[in-house]
Design a protein around this motif. Structure first.
Motif, PDB file in Angstrom:
ATOM      1  N   SER A 173      17.851   8.977   2.711  1.00 49.74           N
ATOM      2  CA  SER A 173      19.251   9.123   3.130  1.00 49.74           C
ATOM      3  C   SER A 173      19.546   8.279   4.367  1.00 49.74           C
ATOM      4  O   SER A 173      20.569   7.595   4.442  1.00 49.74           O
ATOM      5  CB  SER A 173      19.565  10.589   3.418  1.00 49.74           C
ATOM      6  OG  SER A 173      19.424  11.382   2.270  1.00 49.74           O
ATOM      7  N   ILE A 174      18.624   8.325   5.330  1.00 43.88           N
ATOM      8  CA  ILE A 174      18.857   7.619   6.594  1.00 43.88           C
ATOM      9  C   ILE A 174      18.658   6.118   6.441  1.00 43.88           C
ATOM     10  O   ILE A 174      19.521   5.313   6.834  1.00 43.88           O
ATOM     11  CB  ILE A 174      17.929   8.167   7.695  1.00 43.88           C
ATOM     12  CG1 ILE A 174      18.300   9.612   8.036  1.00 43.88           C
ATOM     13  CG2 ILE A 174      18.013   7.301   8.955  1.00 43.88           C
ATOM     14  CD1 ILE A 174      17.374  10.273   9.038  1.00 43.88           C
ATOM     15  N   PHE A 175      17.504   5.720   5.861  1.00 44.04           N
ATOM     16  CA  PHE A 175      17.149   4.298   5.859  1.00 44.04           C
ATOM     17  C   PHE A 175      17.681   3.554   4.644  1.00 44.04           C
ATOM     18  O   PHE A 175      18.237   2.466   4.781  1.00 44.04           O
ATOM     19  CB  PHE A 175      15.631   4.147   5.968  1.00 44.04           C
ATOM     20  CG  PHE A 175      15.110   4.545   7.318  1.00 44.04           C
ATOM     21  CD1 PHE A 175      15.181   3.679   8.386  1.00 44.04           C
ATOM     22  CD2 PHE A 175      14.585   5.809   7.522  1.00 44.04           C
ATOM     23  CE1 PHE A 175      14.737   4.050   9.641  1.00 44.04           C
ATOM     24  CE2 PHE A 175      14.131   6.200   8.771  1.00 44.04           C
ATOM     25  CZ  PHE A 175      14.204   5.317   9.833  1.00 44.04           C
ATOM     26  N   GLN A 176      17.511   4.116   3.446  1.00 48.31           N
ATOM     27  CA  GLN A 176      17.984   3.425   2.257  1.00 48.31           C
ATOM     28  C   GLN A 176      19.480   3.631   2.037  1.00 48.31           C
ATOM     29  O   GLN A 176      20.187   2.708   1.632  1.00 48.31           O
ATOM     30  CB  GLN A 176      17.212   3.919   1.023  1.00 48.31           C
ATOM     31  CG  GLN A 176      15.705   3.806   1.138  1.00 48.31           C
ATOM     32  CD  GLN A 176      15.232   2.394   1.395  1.00 48.31           C
ATOM     33  OE1 GLN A 176      15.788   1.447   0.846  1.00 48.31           O
ATOM     34  NE2 GLN A 176      14.218   2.234   2.215  1.00 48.31           N
ATOM     35  N   GLY A 177      19.957   4.842   2.308  1.00 46.48           N
ATOM     36  CA  GLY A 177      21.349   5.148   2.022  1.00 46.48           C
ATOM     37  C   GLY A 177      22.311   4.884   3.152  1.00 46.48           C
ATOM     38  O   GLY A 177      23.519   4.794   2.929  1.00 46.48           O
ATOM     39  N   PRO A 222       8.197   5.260   3.357  1.00 49.25           N
ATOM     40  CA  PRO A 222       7.128   4.759   4.228  1.00 49.25           C
ATOM     41  C   PRO A 222       7.417   4.913   5.713  1.00 49.25           C
ATOM     42  O   PRO A 222       6.517   5.216   6.503  1.00 49.25           O
ATOM     43  CB  PRO A 222       7.027   3.280   3.835  1.00 49.25           C
ATOM     44  CG  PRO A 222       7.477   3.249   2.420  1.00 49.25           C
ATOM     45  CD  PRO A 222       8.565   4.287   2.321  1.00 49.25           C
ATOM     46  N   THR A 223       8.670   4.727   6.103  1.00 48.55           N
ATOM     47  CA  THR A 223       9.015   4.853   7.523  1.00 48.55           C
ATOM     48  C   THR A 223       8.781   6.261   8.035  1.00 48.55           C
ATOM     49  O   THR A 223       8.414   6.457   9.195  1.00 48.55           O
ATOM     50  CB  THR A 223      10.495   4.472   7.737  1.00 48.55           C
ATOM     51  OG1 THR A 223      10.744   3.208   7.135  1.00 48.55           O
ATOM     52  CG2 THR A 223      10.827   4.389   9.212  1.00 48.55           C
ATOM     53  N   LEU A 270      20.617 -10.309  12.715  1.00 44.04           N
ATOM     54  CA  LEU A 270      21.059  -8.968  13.112  1.00 44.04           C
ATOM     55  C   LEU A 270      20.690  -7.926  12.071  1.00 44.04           C
ATOM     56  O   LEU A 270      20.312  -6.799  12.423  1.00 44.04           O
ATOM     57  CB  LEU A 270      22.571  -8.970  13.354  1.00 44.04           C
ATOM     58  CG  LEU A 270      23.031  -9.565  14.680  1.00 44.04           C
ATOM     59  CD1 LEU A 270      24.549  -9.545  14.777  1.00 44.04           C
ATOM     60  CD2 LEU A 270      22.435  -8.794  15.856  1.00 44.04           C
ATOM     61  N   HIS A 271      20.801  -8.277  10.794  1.00 45.65           N
ATOM     62  CA  HIS A 271      20.401  -7.332   9.741  1.00 45.65           C
ATOM     63  C   HIS A 271      18.940  -6.929   9.913  1.00 45.65           C
ATOM     64  O   HIS A 271      18.598  -5.739   9.880  1.00 45.65           O
ATOM     65  CB  HIS A 271      20.619  -7.964   8.375  1.00 45.65           C
ATOM     66  CG  HIS A 271      19.852  -7.292   7.280  1.00 45.65           C
ATOM     67  ND1 HIS A 271      19.981  -5.943   6.987  1.00 45.65           N
ATOM     68  CD2 HIS A 271      18.913  -7.777   6.415  1.00 45.65           C
ATOM     69  CE1 HIS A 271      19.165  -5.629   5.985  1.00 45.65           C
ATOM     70  NE2 HIS A 271      18.509  -6.719   5.633  1.00 45.65           N
ATOM     71  N   LEU A 272      18.064  -7.916  10.097  1.00 44.96           N
ATOM     72  CA  LEU A 272      16.636  -7.635  10.236  1.00 44.96           C
ATOM     73  C   LEU A 272      16.342  -6.843  11.512  1.00 44.96           C
ATOM     74  O   LEU A 272      15.517  -5.925  11.514  1.00 44.96           O
ATOM     75  CB  LEU A 272      15.842  -8.942  10.233  1.00 44.96           C
ATOM     76  CG  LEU A 272      15.858  -9.720   8.905  1.00 44.96           C
ATOM     77  CD1 LEU A 272      15.150 -11.059   9.052  1.00 44.96           C
ATOM     78  CD2 LEU A 272      15.207  -8.897   7.801  1.00 44.96           C
ATOM     79  N   LEU A 273      17.031  -7.187  12.600  1.00 44.03           N
ATOM     80  CA  LEU A 273      16.787  -6.496  13.866  1.00 44.03           C
ATOM     81  C   LEU A 273      17.286  -5.059  13.830  1.00 44.03           C
ATOM     82  O   LEU A 273      16.562  -4.128  14.209  1.00 44.03           O
ATOM     83  CB  LEU A 273      17.464  -7.254  15.015  1.00 44.03           C
ATOM     84  CG  LEU A 273      16.782  -8.539  15.483  1.00 44.03           C
ATOM     85  CD1 LEU A 273      17.604  -9.206  16.568  1.00 44.03           C
ATOM     86  CD2 LEU A 273      15.375  -8.253  15.992  1.00 44.03           C
ATOM     87  N   VAL A 274      18.517  -4.868  13.381  1.00 39.92           N
ATOM     88  CA  VAL A 274      19.101  -3.519  13.372  1.00 39.92           C
ATOM     89  C   VAL A 274      18.254  -2.576  12.539  1.00 39.92           C
ATOM     90  O   VAL A 274      17.957  -1.445  12.948  1.00 39.92           O
ATOM     91  CB  VAL A 274      20.555  -3.558  12.837  1.00 39.92           C
ATOM     92  CG1 VAL A 274      21.071  -2.147  12.580  1.00 39.92           C
ATOM     93  CG2 VAL A 274      21.459  -4.273  13.830  1.00 39.92           C
ATOM     94  N   TYR A 275      17.832  -3.041  11.369  1.00 36.42           N
ATOM     95  CA  TYR A 275      17.057  -2.163  10.481  1.00 36.42           C
ATOM     96  C   TYR A 275      15.626  -1.964  10.987  1.00 36.42           C
ATOM     97  O   TYR A 275      15.159  -0.843  11.145  1.00 36.42           O
ATOM     98  CB  TYR A 275      17.027  -2.736   9.068  1.00 36.42           C
ATOM     99  CG  TYR A 275      16.305  -1.836   8.095  1.00 36.42           C
ATOM    100  CD1 TYR A 275      16.981  -0.813   7.443  1.00 36.42           C
ATOM    101  CD2 TYR A 275      14.939  -1.985   7.830  1.00 36.42           C
ATOM    102  CE1 TYR A 275      16.326   0.037   6.567  1.00 36.42           C
ATOM    103  CE2 TYR A 275      14.279  -1.148   6.963  1.00 36.42           C
ATOM    104  CZ  TYR A 275      14.971  -0.140   6.327  1.00 36.42           C
ATOM    105  OH  TYR A 275      14.323   0.702   5.477  1.00 36.42           O
ATOM    106  N   ASN A 276      14.941  -3.057  11.265  1.00 38.66           N
ATOM    107  CA  ASN A 276      13.505  -2.967  11.545  1.00 38.66           C
ATOM    108  C   ASN A 276      13.175  -2.392  12.911  1.00 38.66           C
ATOM    109  O   ASN A 276      12.168  -1.683  13.052  1.00 38.66           O
ATOM    110  CB  ASN A 276      12.857  -4.345  11.378  1.00 38.66           C
ATOM    111  CG  ASN A 276      12.723  -4.743   9.929  1.00 38.66           C
ATOM    112  OD1 ASN A 276      11.919  -4.193   9.199  1.00 38.66           O
ATOM    113  ND2 ASN A 276      13.531  -5.698   9.500  1.00 38.66           N
ATOM    114  N   ILE A 329      14.803  -0.035  14.569  1.00 39.87           N
ATOM    115  CA  ILE A 329      14.936   1.420  14.460  1.00 39.87           C
ATOM    116  C   ILE A 329      13.829   2.001  13.585  1.00 39.87           C
ATOM    117  O   ILE A 329      13.200   3.013  13.924  1.00 39.87           O
ATOM    118  CB  ILE A 329      16.321   1.791  13.906  1.00 39.87           C
ATOM    119  CG1 ILE A 329      17.416   1.345  14.880  1.00 39.87           C
ATOM    120  CG2 ILE A 329      16.420   3.294  13.645  1.00 39.87           C
ATOM    121  CD1 ILE A 329      18.827   1.550  14.369  1.00 39.87           C
ATOM    122  N   ALA A 330      13.571   1.348  12.448  1.00 35.56           N
ATOM    123  CA  ALA A 330      12.561   1.853  11.509  1.00 35.56           C
ATOM    124  C   ALA A 330      11.174   1.868  12.131  1.00 35.56           C
ATOM    125  O   ALA A 330      10.426   2.850  12.005  1.00 35.56           O
ATOM    126  CB  ALA A 330      12.561   1.004  10.241  1.00 35.56           C
TER     127      ALA A 330
END
Length: 274
Positions: free
Chosen positions: A119-123, A74-75, A147-153, A155-156
């Motif tokens: 590869s980038i987002f899930q892996g 989706p991203t 931090l988990h939510l911020l780092v991932y979301n 960028i995504a």
């Protein structure tokens, strides 16, 4: 990639693309095994179709065109929807434009972009952000979740947002040049390497599996864990990871694996094995 790739001069086009961006959030909301993200894709393209087509029959044809099987990370869908928008605009202005090419391009991109996105987002990114978050959460800090939510979301969502504008501005030229230069393959390979490195580091540092049992051999004590560490440090966490991986490959549900590990741990603790 220059800033011009993300800039849209027409004010109405910018408004339309912003709507497209927000609607890409729904790509997987009606996921099904017949058309997968097809219905979400139609919903995402409604502002585009409404803007570029005045006749009802043209709009209906466009709805049907996008209500086909589609499935990607989706991203990464932002770029493809932006590209579809550019092609729909051209189709509305050129009566000789082959509208079949719109779906052809979508289908040709969804596989490679899914590979790159997974590869980038899930892996990679999700594992990295979880690694940061779990390390802090294990110490009792709420910053781990934040931090988990911020780092991932962050960028995504930035990639999703700018992808819509980049796809709209750059058209098909980006994919053609990226394929010719081998950029897509390089991105996928690099992301895979980073993901594997992260998984290896997390296996070593975040999985605790030790055997505290001590053997008494002719009056000498032999600590099993110390012996294993001398042969292969963190061997047990690695073997446990491989066992779980094999079970997943055999289509064992994750919930059963977790329950099995809990039972395994409780029995081992009661027997004093580990």
């Amino acid at each position: 990639m220059t800033n011009q790739a993300f800039q849209v001069q027409d004010k109405e086009d910018r408004k339309m693309l912003n709507k497209v961006f927000w609607r890409t959030m729904t790509l997987s909301s009606t996921y099904n095994y017949e058309r997968m993200q097809g219905l979400g894709y139609v919903y995402t393209m409604i502002p585009v179709i409404s803007r570029y087509y005045d006749k009802e029959e043209d709009r209906i044809a466009a709805y049907k065109r996008h209500y086909e099987l589609f499935n990607t990370t989706p991203t990464m869908g932002g770029f493809i929807t932006g590209l579809s928008t550019s092609m729909e605009k051209e189709a509305s202005q050129d009566k000789n434009f082959d509208t079949n090419s719109i779906n052809a391009v979508k289908l040709s991109l969804m596989g490679p972009f899914a590979g790159i996105g997974d590869s980038i987002f899930q892996g990679s990114l999700r594992i990295i952000s979880l690694g940061i978050g779990i390390a802090l959460a294990a110490q009792g800090s709420i910053l781990g979740v934040i931090l988990h939510l911020l780092v991932y979301n962050v960028i995504a969502h930035l990639l999703r947002y700018y992808g819509v504008f980049a796809g709209y501005n750059m058209g098909t030229s980006f994919i053609q040049s990226a394929s010719e230069n081998g950029i897509l393959g390089q991105i996928t390979k690099a992301a895979g390497i980073v993901g594997l490195m992260t998984i290896g580091a997390m296996t070593c540092s975040m999985i605790s599996f030790q055997i505290p049992a001590v053997l008494n051999i002719q009056g000498s004590e032999l600590v099993i864990q110390e012996m294993l560490d001398q042969i292969f440090p963190n061997l047990l966490p690695l073997l446990l990871t491989f066992v779980c991986y094999k079970l997943i490959n055999k289509n064992v549900k994750a919930i059963w694996i977790m329950l099995g590990l809990m039972v395994f741990g409780v029995i081992g603790a009661l027997l004093g094995i580990f």
